[in-house]
Motif scaffolding. Sequence first.
Motif, PDB file in Angstrom:
ATOM      1  N   VAL A  79     -65.729  32.793 -37.840  1.00  0.00           N
ATOM      2  CA  VAL A  79     -64.825  33.540 -36.974  1.00  0.00           C
ATOM      3  C   VAL A  79     -63.535  32.739 -36.857  1.00  0.00           C
ATOM      4  CG1 VAL A  79     -64.439  34.454 -34.660  1.00  0.00           C
ATOM      5  CG2 VAL A  79     -66.704  34.597 -35.694  1.00  0.00           C
ATOM      6  N   CYS A  80     -62.432  33.367 -37.201  1.00  0.00           N
ATOM      7  CA  CYS A  80     -61.127  32.712 -37.143  1.00  0.00           C
ATOM      8  C   CYS A  80     -60.704  32.566 -35.678  1.00  0.00           C
ATOM      9  CB  CYS A  80     -60.100  33.549 -37.908  1.00  0.00           C
ATOM     10  SG  CYS A  80     -58.408  32.935 -37.782  1.00  0.00           S
ATOM     11  N   PRO A  81     -60.358  31.344 -35.230  1.00  0.00           N
ATOM     12  CA  PRO A  81     -59.926  31.176 -33.843  1.00  0.00           C
ATOM     13  C   PRO A  81     -58.545  31.770 -33.575  1.00  0.00           C
ATOM     14  CG  PRO A  81     -59.837  29.090 -34.995  1.00  0.00           C
ATOM     15  CD  PRO A  81     -60.441  30.075 -35.940  1.00  0.00           C
ATOM     16  N   GLY A  82     -57.799  32.088 -34.616  1.00  0.00           N
ATOM     17  CA  GLY A  82     -56.461  32.641 -34.424  1.00  0.00           C
ATOM     18  C   GLY A  82     -56.462  34.114 -34.084  1.00  0.00           C
ATOM     19  N   CYS A  83     -57.342  34.880 -34.738  1.00  0.00           N
ATOM     20  CA  CYS A  83     -57.353  36.334 -34.541  1.00  0.00           C
ATOM     21  C   CYS A  83     -58.707  36.849 -34.053  1.00  0.00           C
ATOM     22  CB  CYS A  83     -56.968  37.043 -35.834  1.00  0.00           C
ATOM     23  SG  CYS A  83     -58.149  36.817 -37.188  1.00  0.00           S
ATOM     24  N   SER A  84     -59.702  35.992 -33.990  1.00  0.00           N
ATOM     25  CA  SER A  84     -61.074  36.332 -33.577  1.00  0.00           C
ATOM     26  C   SER A  84     -61.753  37.329 -34.512  1.00  0.00           C
ATOM     27  CB  SER A  84     -61.091  36.873 -32.139  1.00  0.00           C
ATOM     28  OG  SER A  84     -60.617  35.892 -31.253  1.00  0.00           O
ATOM     29  N   LEU A  85     -61.249  37.456 -35.734  1.00  0.00           N
ATOM     30  CA  LEU A  85     -61.877  38.298 -36.745  1.00  0.00           C
ATOM     31  C   LEU A  85     -62.658  37.425 -37.714  1.00  0.00           C
ATOM     32  CD1 LEU A  85     -58.953  40.780 -37.509  1.00  0.00           C
ATOM     33  CD2 LEU A  85     -60.954  41.162 -36.051  1.00  0.00           C
ATOM     34  N   GLU A  86     -63.517  38.063 -38.495  1.00  0.00           N
ATOM     35  CA  GLU A  86     -64.341  37.332 -39.457  1.00  0.00           C
ATOM     36  C   GLU A  86     -63.535  36.796 -40.625  1.00  0.00           C
ATOM     37  OE1 GLU A  86     -67.558  39.366 -41.346  1.00  0.00           O
ATOM     38  OE2 GLU A  86     -68.851  39.127 -39.608  1.00  0.00           O
ATOM     39  N   VAL A  87     -63.847  35.570 -41.002  1.00  0.00           N
ATOM     40  CA  VAL A  87     -63.410  35.020 -42.288  1.00  0.00           C
ATOM     41  C   VAL A  87     -64.628  35.214 -43.179  1.00  0.00           C
ATOM     42  CG1 VAL A  87     -62.624  33.000 -43.552  1.00  0.00           C
ATOM     43  CG2 VAL A  87     -61.943  33.303 -41.165  1.00  0.00           C
ATOM     44  N   ALA A  88     -64.609  36.271 -43.972  1.00  0.00           N
ATOM     45  CA  ALA A  88     -65.779  36.649 -44.768  1.00  0.00           C
ATOM     46  C   ALA A  88     -66.025  35.662 -45.901  1.00  0.00           C
ATOM     47  CB  ALA A  88     -65.583  38.057 -45.329  1.00  0.00           C
ATOM     48  N   SER A  89     -67.265  35.617 -46.358  1.00  0.00           N
ATOM     49  CA  SER A  89     -67.570  34.775 -47.514  1.00  0.00           C
ATOM     50  C   SER A  89     -66.820  35.331 -48.721  1.00  0.00           C
ATOM     51  CB  SER A  89     -69.070  34.748 -47.776  1.00  0.00           C
ATOM     52  OG  SER A  89     -69.539  36.036 -48.068  1.00  0.00           O
ATOM     53  N   GLY A  90     -66.380  34.442 -49.570  1.00  0.00           N
ATOM     54  CA  GLY A  90     -65.611  34.841 -50.748  1.00  0.00           C
ATOM     55  C   GLY A  90     -64.125  34.989 -50.489  1.00  0.00           C
ATOM     56  N   VAL A  91     -63.672  34.689 -49.274  1.00  0.00           N
ATOM     57  CA  VAL A  91     -62.250  34.782 -48.931  1.00  0.00           C
ATOM     58  C   VAL A  91     -61.693  33.369 -48.778  1.00  0.00           C
ATOM     59  CG1 VAL A  91     -60.599  35.540 -47.165  1.00  0.00           C
ATOM     60  CG2 VAL A  91     -62.555  36.987 -47.753  1.00  0.00           C
ATOM     61  N   SER A  92     -60.608  33.081 -49.484  1.00  0.00           N
ATOM     62  CA  SER A  92     -60.011  31.751 -49.359  1.00  0.00           C
ATOM     63  C   SER A  92     -59.429  31.597 -47.955  1.00  0.00           C
ATOM     64  CB  SER A  92     -58.946  31.529 -50.421  1.00  0.00           C
ATOM     65  OG  SER A  92     -57.892  32.437 -50.252  1.00  0.00           O
ATOM     66  N   HIS A  93     -59.505  30.379 -47.415  1.00  0.00           N
ATOM     67  CA  HIS A  93     -59.027  30.102 -46.068  1.00  0.00           C
ATOM     68  C   HIS A  93     -58.788  28.610 -45.939  1.00  0.00           C
ATOM     69  CE1 HIS A  93     -63.447  29.695 -45.914  1.00  0.00           C
ATOM     70  NE2 HIS A  93     -63.262  28.819 -44.941  1.00  0.00           N
ATOM     71  N   VAL A  94     -58.511  28.132 -44.737  1.00  0.00           N
ATOM     72  CA  VAL A  94     -58.327  26.702 -44.510  1.00  0.00           C
ATOM     73  C   VAL A  94     -59.282  26.229 -43.420  1.00  0.00           C
ATOM     74  CG1 VAL A  94     -55.919  26.542 -45.259  1.00  0.00           C
ATOM     75  CG2 VAL A  94     -56.422  27.107 -42.889  1.00  0.00           C
ATOM     76  N   VAL A  95     -59.692  24.976 -43.539  1.00  0.00           N
ATOM     77  CA  VAL A  95     -60.494  24.325 -42.512  1.00  0.00           C
ATOM     78  C   VAL A  95     -59.565  23.330 -41.823  1.00  0.00           C
ATOM     79  CG1 VAL A  95     -62.516  22.919 -42.017  1.00  0.00           C
ATOM     80  CG2 VAL A  95     -62.567  24.542 -43.903  1.00  0.00           C
ATOM     81  N   VAL A  96     -59.551  23.371 -40.476  1.00  0.00           N
ATOM     82  CA  VAL A  96     -58.606  22.578 -39.703  1.00  0.00           C
ATOM     83  C   VAL A  96     -59.361  21.749 -38.665  1.00  0.00           C
ATOM     84  CG1 VAL A  96     -56.603  22.705 -38.185  1.00  0.00           C
ATOM     85  CG2 VAL A  96     -56.867  24.388 -40.008  1.00  0.00           C
TER      86      VAL A  96
END
Length: 102
Positions: free
Chosen positions: A56-73
């Motif tokens: 769950v993205c803390p910025g938008c509270s939506l799912e960061v689904a598997s297979g989607v590029s993102h960042v870990v902070v």
Amino acid sequence: MPRSNRSHGRAARAREPHPELDVDRLSSGWRRTETRGGREWNVQPVSEAQAVKTYVCPGCSLEVASGVSHVVVWRADGVLGDAADLAARRHWHLHCWRMGTR
């Protein structure tokens, strides 16, 4: 006598063992440090192939689904130490992190 087009140095180099790859060093090359709101943050990209879980993205509270590029902070300047900062890391959509939504 015909000339050889082969490099004589190549055969000697082929016999030398290759140095072991340091995966931690290679992966940390992607990690960067950013400053936001007077705090330092470690930011590490996660590729589509590496994204195997849903977060769950803390910025938008939506799912960061598997297979989607993102960042870990995670905090780079926390007072509780590196282990605590790493345990408190969060997975953000790249867009949400760039927008700076907190």
